[in-house]
Each structure stands twice: as structure tokens, then as C-alpha cells.
Design a protein around this motif. Structure first.
Motif, PDB file in Angstrom:
ATOM      1  N   ASP A  32       0.842  -1.193   0.000  1.00 57.02           N
ATOM      2  CA  ASP A  32       0.000   0.000   0.000  1.00 57.02           C
ATOM      3  C   ASP A  32       0.880   1.246   0.000  1.00 57.02           C
ATOM      4  OD1 ASP A  32       0.991   0.300   2.580  1.00 57.02           O
ATOM      5  OD2 ASP A  32      -0.886  -0.242   3.577  1.00 57.02           O
ATOM      6  N   GLU A  33       0.256   2.434   0.180  1.00 56.54           N
ATOM      7  CA  GLU A  33       1.013   3.693   0.112  1.00 56.54           C
ATOM      8  C   GLU A  33       2.079   3.798   1.195  1.00 56.54           C
ATOM      9  OE1 GLU A  33      -3.380   5.010  -0.671  1.00 56.54           O
ATOM     10  OE2 GLU A  33      -2.327   3.384   0.353  1.00 56.54           O
ATOM     11  N   GLY A  35       3.839   1.246   2.201  1.00 51.63           N
ATOM     12  CA  GLY A  35       4.806   0.173   1.997  1.00 51.63           C
ATOM     13  C   GLY A  35       4.457  -1.114   2.718  1.00 51.63           C
ATOM     14  N   THR A  96       7.412  -4.445  -7.907  1.00 50.82           N
ATOM     15  CA  THR A  96       6.791  -3.962  -6.673  1.00 50.82           C
ATOM     16  C   THR A  96       5.638  -3.074  -7.099  1.00 50.82           C
ATOM     17  OG1 THR A  96       8.847  -4.013  -5.409  1.00 50.82           O
ATOM     18  CG2 THR A  96       7.060  -2.639  -4.553  1.00 50.82           C
ATOM     19  N   THR A  98       2.329  -0.793  -6.095  1.00 48.27           N
ATOM     20  CA  THR A  98       1.695  -0.028  -5.011  1.00 48.27           C
ATOM     21  C   THR A  98       0.217   0.171  -5.311  1.00 48.27           C
ATOM     22  OG1 THR A  98       3.754   1.154  -4.555  1.00 48.27           O
ATOM     23  CG2 THR A  98       1.720   2.117  -3.706  1.00 48.27           C
ATOM     24  N   HIS A 100      -3.507   1.912  -4.019  1.00 41.24           N
ATOM     25  CA  HIS A 100      -3.987   3.067  -3.267  1.00 41.24           C
ATOM     26  C   HIS A 100      -5.370   2.783  -2.687  1.00 41.24           C
ATOM     27  CE1 HIS A 100      -0.686   5.647  -4.722  1.00 41.24           C
ATOM     28  NE2 HIS A 100      -0.796   4.933  -5.831  1.00 41.24           N
TER      29      HIS A 100
END
Length: 271
Positions: A32-33, A35, A96, A98, A100
Motif C-alpha cells: 500500500d502507500e 509500503g 513492486t 503499489t 492506493h
């Protein structure tokens, strides 16, 4: 004759080698945002049998055939969808990704004190045998009944009849889809998981959403169950019932209509 055999064997080896070289295997981690790892993310291509689900720590490995050129999609009920273009993942062996978080407006629901949960779907536990998810290859499948009601209800309980689990442990995921034509829209904002084991054999497994989920009157819904993580080898069996249902054999594969499904009872309070 021996020369022909050697030639045939050489061609088979060449074809196998070419096929293996044509595939792309990607390992990755979904965060997520902040990490932090995101568990059980659906990864794959829409309406395609190629797909996987990340593990409880957000790690995944997917093998992509050479003919897939579409963007690789990542979805989870608590996050906005993420897309990785072919031009990116085709050049990397590790990713990786990410995701949101969604901005969610909570529904305010008023339920009378005397309004007890009613059975909305699966009113009968008629046993017509069993259905099963067998082996690790089927842990990305999902299956569930289709139903609709005349009035609006607040979803309170999802009850599943578990016959036997031979895995050491199995994590089940429940989804709630609103059906619009051929589109299935997951209306959950928070995942519903339940861990089961052989200790739960011949029991009814009951789960409840941690948010207010409103099932609108005259709207068609599908509530599905899917094994998203397993320990050891085995299978998981559920009581079966005759109901219109949908199943798909991979995380983003095409949905197929079936006349039978796991015996799932849905309960809710009228609002």
C-alpha cells in the motif's frame, strides 16, 4: 529407424524448450502507500484463465504466455485497481506494485430493534451431494448462488455448510457482487475472510461483513466463496444445493452459469 526416433525426440525437446522460453515468469510484491504488504490481491488479465492471488504477505509469482500483451491488472476490495503495462512487466522479472486505498463513504442504516435477520437466499439446506475445490490448482476458483429480493435489506450473515476440509488449513474469501447485465461489480470495501481446518468438518461456517452492505430490492446479486490460501495438499468439500449460480475457474476468468452450487444461506435485516 533409430535416426527417425532421435529426430522425433529432438523436435519434442525443441518444442518444449521454445514453449518454456516463450513464457515470462514474474515475481513481485504488492504494497500500500505506506509500503505495507497487501494480502490476497487478485492478479491477472480480464476474462482470461491466466491469473494468481498474492499470499498473506503480498508476494506473488505468475507465468505469462508469450501471446499476452495486455496490461496486468491488480485488484482488491479495499483498494483502487492498479494496472502494469506490458511494456513494463515484459522487461522485468520482479515487480513492486503499489495500491492506493479507496475513499469510501459509509452508509448510514437504521434497523428497528425488533427487526431480526431474515433468510434472503438458500432457504433450504437440501443436500444434493457435495461440490469441491480440489488441490492447489483450484484455490483461485470462486462459486456462489444468484438471488434477488423485493425489498432493501442490510446484509447480516453469510452461512456456508462445510462438509470436509482435508487441507491442513484453508483461508476462504467471500465476495458480494451486484450484477448488471454481464458485469459483476464487487460491492465490498473490506474483505471477508474465514480460516477453516479439519476441526470445522460438518459445521456451518458463519461470517458477517464489517461494514454496512445494502442489498437493494429487485437487484440481482451473487455471493461467492473462494479458497485463496491453503496449507498442505488436500481438498475442501461443501454441501451442494440446486440453485442458479456462477463459477469461474481462475481469478479473472469468464463466469459460467451452473444449476448447482455450494449451499450458501444469506441473511439480512429489512431497512
Amino acid at each position: 529407424m533409430k535416426q527417425i526416433h532421435y529426430l522425433t525426440l529432438a523436435l519434442v525437446v525443441l518444442l518444449i524448450s521454445s514453449s518454456a522460453m516463450a513464457q515470462t515468469t514474474i515475481k513481485g510484491h504488492v504494497v500500500d502507500e505506506q509500503g505495507k504488504s497487501v494480502e490476497y490481491v487478485t492478479i491477472g488479465f480480464e476474462n482470461d484463465r491466466v491469473g494468481v492471488i498474492s499470499d498473506a504477505q503480498g508476494y506473488f509469482e505468475i507465468t505469462i504466455p508469450a501471446d499476452r500483451k495486455d496490461s496486468l491488472s491488480f485488484s482488491h476490495v479495499s483498494y483502487l485497481p492498479a494496472m502494469v503495462p506490458y511494456t513494463v512487466y515484459s522487461k522485468k522479472s520482479e515487480l513492486t506494485v503499489t495500491m492506493h486505498s479507496k475513499v469510501v463513504e459509509l452508509n448510514e442504516v437504521v434497523v428497528g430493534k425488533k427487526n431480526r435477520p431474515r433468510t434472503l437466499s438458500g432457504k433450504s439446506w437440501v443436500n444434493v451431494g457435495v461440490v469441491a475445490f480440489i488441490g492447489n490448482d483450484n484455490k483461485y476458483s470462486e462459486w456462489g448462488p444468484v438471488f434477488k429480493n423485493r425489498k432493501d435489506y442490510l446484509l447480516s450473515d453469510i452461512i456456508l455448510s462445510l462438509k470436509e476440509c482435508t487441507f491442513e488449513q484453508c483461508t476462504l474469501s467471500f465476495n458480494v457482487y451486484e450484477i448488471h447485465g454481464n458485469q459483476f461489480v464487487n460491492i465490498l470495501n473490506k474483505p471477508i475472510y474465514q480460516i477453516v481446518s479439519p476441526a470445522d468438518n460438518d459445521k456451518q461456517i458463519a461470517v458477517s461483513p464489517s461494514e454496512n452492505i445494502i442489498l437493494k430490492g429487485k437487484q440481482q446479486y451473487c455471493i461467492s466463496v473462494s479458497p485463496v490460501n491453503t496449507k498442505g495438499k488436500g481438498a475442501i468439500y461443501f454441501s451442494a444445493t440446486f440453485r442458479s449460480s456462477f463459477v469461474r475457474n481462475s481469478v479473472k476468468g469468464k463466469l459460467r452459469k451452473m444449476p448447482i452450487c455450494p449451499a450458501i444461506v444469506v441473511k439480512g435485516c429489512e431497512i
